[in-house]
Structures are given as C-alpha cells and as structure tokens.
Design a protein around this motif. Structure first.
Motif, mmCIF file in Angstrom:
data_model
loop_
_atom_site.group_PDB
_atom_site.id
_atom_site.type_symbol
_atom_site.label_atom_id
_atom_site.label_comp_id
_atom_site.label_asym_id
_atom_site.label_seq_id
_atom_site.Cartn_x
_atom_site.Cartn_y
_atom_site.Cartn_z
ATOM 1 N N ILE A 109 18.014 -12.754 -7.892
ATOM 2 C CA ILE A 109 17.225 -13.581 -7.180
ATOM 3 C C ILE A 109 17.640 -14.210 -5.842
ATOM 4 C CG2 ILE A 109 15.857 -14.284 -9.347
ATOM 5 C CD1 ILE A 109 17.228 -16.919 -9.037
ATOM 6 N N ASP A 110 17.163 -14.775 -4.974
ATOM 7 C CA ASP A 110 17.612 -15.383 -3.845
ATOM 8 C C ASP A 110 17.183 -16.723 -3.695
ATOM 9 O OD1 ASP A 110 14.884 -15.658 -3.331
ATOM 10 O OD2 ASP A 110 14.936 -13.953 -1.754
ATOM 11 N N VAL A 111 17.633 -17.651 -2.696
ATOM 12 C CA VAL A 111 17.533 -18.985 -2.676
ATOM 13 C C VAL A 111 16.189 -19.560 -2.680
ATOM 14 C CG1 VAL A 111 18.007 -20.943 -1.137
ATOM 15 C CG2 VAL A 111 19.781 -19.281 -1.711
ATOM 16 N N LYS A 112 15.439 -18.479 -1.840
ATOM 17 C CA LYS A 112 13.830 -18.795 -1.884
ATOM 18 C C LYS A 112 13.354 -18.864 -3.327
ATOM 19 C CE LYS A 112 9.677 -17.249 0.370
ATOM 20 N NZ LYS A 112 8.896 -16.364 1.364
ATOM 21 N N GLN A 113 13.505 -18.117 -4.114
ATOM 22 C CA GLN A 113 13.091 -18.238 -5.490
ATOM 23 C C GLN A 113 13.655 -19.181 -6.301
ATOM 24 O OE1 GLN A 113 14.270 -13.819 -5.604
ATOM 25 N NE2 GLN A 113 12.562 -13.599 -7.084
ATOM 26 N N PHE A 114 14.935 -19.534 -6.201
ATOM 27 C CA PHE A 114 15.479 -20.569 -6.596
ATOM 28 C C PHE A 114 14.724 -21.862 -6.419
ATOM 29 C CE2 PHE A 114 18.558 -23.934 -8.273
ATOM 30 C CZ PHE A 114 19.286 -23.147 -9.030
ATOM 31 N N LYS A 115 14.560 -22.003 -4.930
ATOM 32 C CA LYS A 115 13.975 -23.373 -4.468
ATOM 33 C C LYS A 115 12.438 -23.522 -4.957
ATOM 34 C CE LYS A 115 12.554 -25.295 0.000
ATOM 35 N NZ LYS A 115 12.402 -25.312 1.393
ATOM 36 N N LYS A 116 11.875 -22.341 -5.229
ATOM 37 C CA LYS A 116 10.497 -22.437 -5.571
ATOM 38 C C LYS A 116 10.259 -22.930 -7.153
ATOM 39 C CE LYS A 116 6.283 -19.398 -6.397
ATOM 40 N NZ LYS A 116 5.575 -18.161 -6.289
ATOM 41 N N VAL A 117 11.376 -22.684 -7.803
ATOM 42 C CA VAL A 117 11.459 -23.083 -9.323
ATOM 43 C C VAL A 117 11.396 -24.721 -9.165
ATOM 44 C CG1 VAL A 117 12.778 -23.371 -11.350
ATOM 45 C CG2 VAL A 117 12.380 -21.243 -10.140
ATOM 46 N N TYR A 118 12.197 -25.202 -8.153
ATOM 47 C CA TYR A 118 12.522 -26.545 -8.149
ATOM 48 C C TYR A 118 11.365 -27.360 -7.292
ATOM 49 C CZ TYR A 118 17.220 -27.574 -9.572
ATOM 50 O OH TYR A 118 18.430 -27.738 -10.159
ATOM 51 N N GLU A 119 10.492 -26.622 -6.502
ATOM 52 C CA GLU A 119 9.326 -27.331 -5.853
ATOM 53 C C GLU A 119 8.360 -27.462 -7.061
ATOM 54 O OE1 GLU A 119 8.637 -24.233 -3.168
ATOM 55 O OE2 GLU A 119 9.468 -25.203 -1.263
ATOM 56 N N MET A 120 8.249 -26.495 -7.956
ATOM 57 C CA MET A 120 7.142 -26.619 -8.975
ATOM 58 C C MET A 120 7.636 -27.463 -10.115
ATOM 59 S SD MET A 120 5.481 -23.677 -11.497
ATOM 60 C CE MET A 120 4.754 -22.859 -10.166
ATOM 61 N N ASN A 121 8.732 -27.614 -10.459
ATOM 62 C CA ASN A 121 9.246 -28.496 -11.848
ATOM 63 C C ASN A 121 9.824 -29.688 -11.368
ATOM 64 O OD1 ASN A 121 8.804 -25.895 -12.836
ATOM 65 N ND2 ASN A 121 10.968 -25.379 -13.474
ATOM 66 N N VAL A 122 10.370 -29.834 -10.108
ATOM 67 C CA VAL A 122 10.968 -31.191 -10.073
ATOM 68 C C VAL A 122 10.399 -31.911 -8.858
ATOM 69 C CG1 VAL A 122 13.105 -32.576 -9.420
ATOM 70 C CG2 VAL A 122 13.187 -30.418 -10.693
ATOM 71 N N PHE A 123 10.128 -31.175 -7.719
ATOM 72 C CA PHE A 123 9.508 -31.969 -6.583
ATOM 73 C C PHE A 123 8.032 -32.407 -6.869
ATOM 74 C CE2 PHE A 123 12.493 -29.308 -3.714
ATOM 75 C CZ PHE A 123 13.510 -29.690 -4.008
ATOM 76 N N SER A 124 7.246 -31.556 -7.376
ATOM 77 C CA SER A 124 5.702 -31.896 -7.810
ATOM 78 C C SER A 124 6.001 -33.140 -8.626
ATOM 79 C CB SER A 124 5.126 -30.683 -8.310
ATOM 80 O OG SER A 124 5.615 -30.457 -9.504
#
Length: 258
Positions: A109-124
């Motif tokens: 995986i790349d940074v974009k995919q890693f970031k997407k997990v955080y956007e869904m799980n933490v930032f939201s």
C-alpha cells in the motif's frame, strides 16, 4: 433505588454512523428498543432505510440519512438534518470504520491508502464529535461512543494502518473526555473482539474459528448484540459518571490466529 430509569432513553436522539448493518444495526435497534429516536446513518442509503423501517415496524422511531463520513459536507449535513427532524442530539455512536487484517502490508500500500484509513476511522470521528458537542451541551445530555477494536492493542502483520488508527481512537477518546467533560458530555470507546458480521463470515471457516477461540475463555465469537449492549451502557444514564474509558468486549480473551 429506581432502576427503571437507568437504561431509559425516552426523549433522547441518537446518531449511529454505519448503522445499516452489523454492529451499527444492532446498536440502532438496541437504542431504539430503550426509547431513543435513532438516526440510521450509512453510505448505503437503501440499506439504512431497511434498518430504519425494521425499527419503526417494531414500534420504535428511526430515520435514515445517507452519509459518506470522509466528506466534511456530509458530516455537517448529517447533523443539520438530525436537528431539523428531532431538534436535539444526545447520543453519537461513531461506528464507521475501514481497513483491516492482511490488507495493509507496507510493501503493497501507499501513503494515500494509509491516509484514507485515518480519514475514515479517526478524522471523521473527531469532526463529528466537534459538530455534535454544542447540540449536546444545549440539550443538557451528551454521550459519545467511539468504536475502536482489539486491533488497537494487538500486534499483527499487514494491519498497521487500521490498528494504529484504532489505537489513536483510544487515546483521542481519553483526551476529548477532558475537553467535553465540563459540558456534561461523556465520551467513551468500545473495542470489539471478533464479531459474527457479514465481513467476518466471508473468511471464517470452522478451523479458523477454532484457532480464534483458543485463547478466549467464553468459547464463542461475539454477536453484534454483544457490542450493542456495551453501546447501551455508555449511552444510558447508568454510566453518567463514566468517561474517557475504553471497554474491550471480547469474550475475555483475544481472537487471534497465533
């Protein structure tokens, strides 16, 4: 002692993200069964409508609102529509989550995919807390429940994004308890073990289940209703002096394949 009021949610309004299926659906039905008006929020609006209809057919009160938690305008709209319909917000169940075991090797995986997990799980989760807190303060009652995971404390390969995001949820919850406590808003987290959801059923075999239960004192996997019971505890007045806690609901053990 009048115990009848300890789990009474009559007159309360609850938002549940990812409420159409699995743990989210069980949580919606549990809260509605104890008197709450429930907003079934989900990316899949048709599935959310089905869950809301089930609740209404069973004598509860629920509406469905579509929401992609990775989009800020959708989070703002979710809160606005809830206020338009029910006037108040008392309970938030931040249930949506993504990522998972075996899918997150740093070689794949790349940074974009890693970031997407955080956007869904933490930032939201953080953003929805921020959005609902003023309404909870105005209502004079607030309980926020964030869905964490046993992955937040376990160690496994190919799960670094999901596991670290869930660990972030734990500590975020503990810290936000200090920010929201003076306004009488409680915030807690639940860390489910392995629960029989559709997602798990796609990979579960009798052999895998046996291995998962090797270190679990209560010799069965969890059911969505087991987690919903913990949601009810944190949502209800019985937990009025409980905040900043992470409750692991896991049959007393760890459902790992080790």
């Amino acid at each position: 002692m009048n115990t009848s009021k300890l789990f009474d949610l009559e007159g309360k309004t609850a938002i549940v993200t990812g409420g159409a299926n699995g743990i989210g659906k069980a949580s919606c039905k549990m809260l509605a069964a104890h008197g709450a008006k429930v907003v079934v929020s989900d990316y899949d609006l048709e599935a959310a409508k089905k869950t809301a209809k089930e609740i209404n057919d069973e004598g509860g009160k629920a509406i469905a609102i579509d929401c992609d938690v990775t989009k800020d305008e959708a989070l703002v709209s979710l809160v606005e529509k809830t206020i338009e319909k029910f006037s108040r917000i008392h309970i938030l169940v931040n249930n949506v989550g993504g990522g998972g075991a075996g899918k997150e090797s740093p070689y794949d995986i790349d940074v974009k995919q890693f970031k997407k997990v955080y956007e869904m799980n933490v930032f939201s989760m953080w953003r929805l807390c921020q959005l609902v807190a003023p309404h909870m303060k105005e209502a004079g009652y607030g309980s926020i429940i964030n869905m964490s995971s046993m992955a937040s404390i376990n160690k496994s390969p190919a799960i670094s994004a999901y596991a670290s995001s869930k660990a972030a949820i734990n500590h975020m919850t503990r810290n936000l308890a200090f920010d929201y406590g003076p306004d009488e808003i409680r915030i807690n987290a639940i860390g489910p073990g392995a629960v029989r959801t559709h997602a798990l059923s796609t990979v579960l075999t009798p052999e895998i289940e046996k291995r998962m239960l090797a270190h679990t004192p209560i010799k069965r996997l969890g059911e969505p209703e087991d987690i919903a019971g913990a949601v009810l505890y944190f949502a209800a007045p019985i937990s009025k002096w409980t905040s900043g806690q992470v409750l692991f609901v896991n049959g007393g053990g760890e459902q790992t394949l080790d």
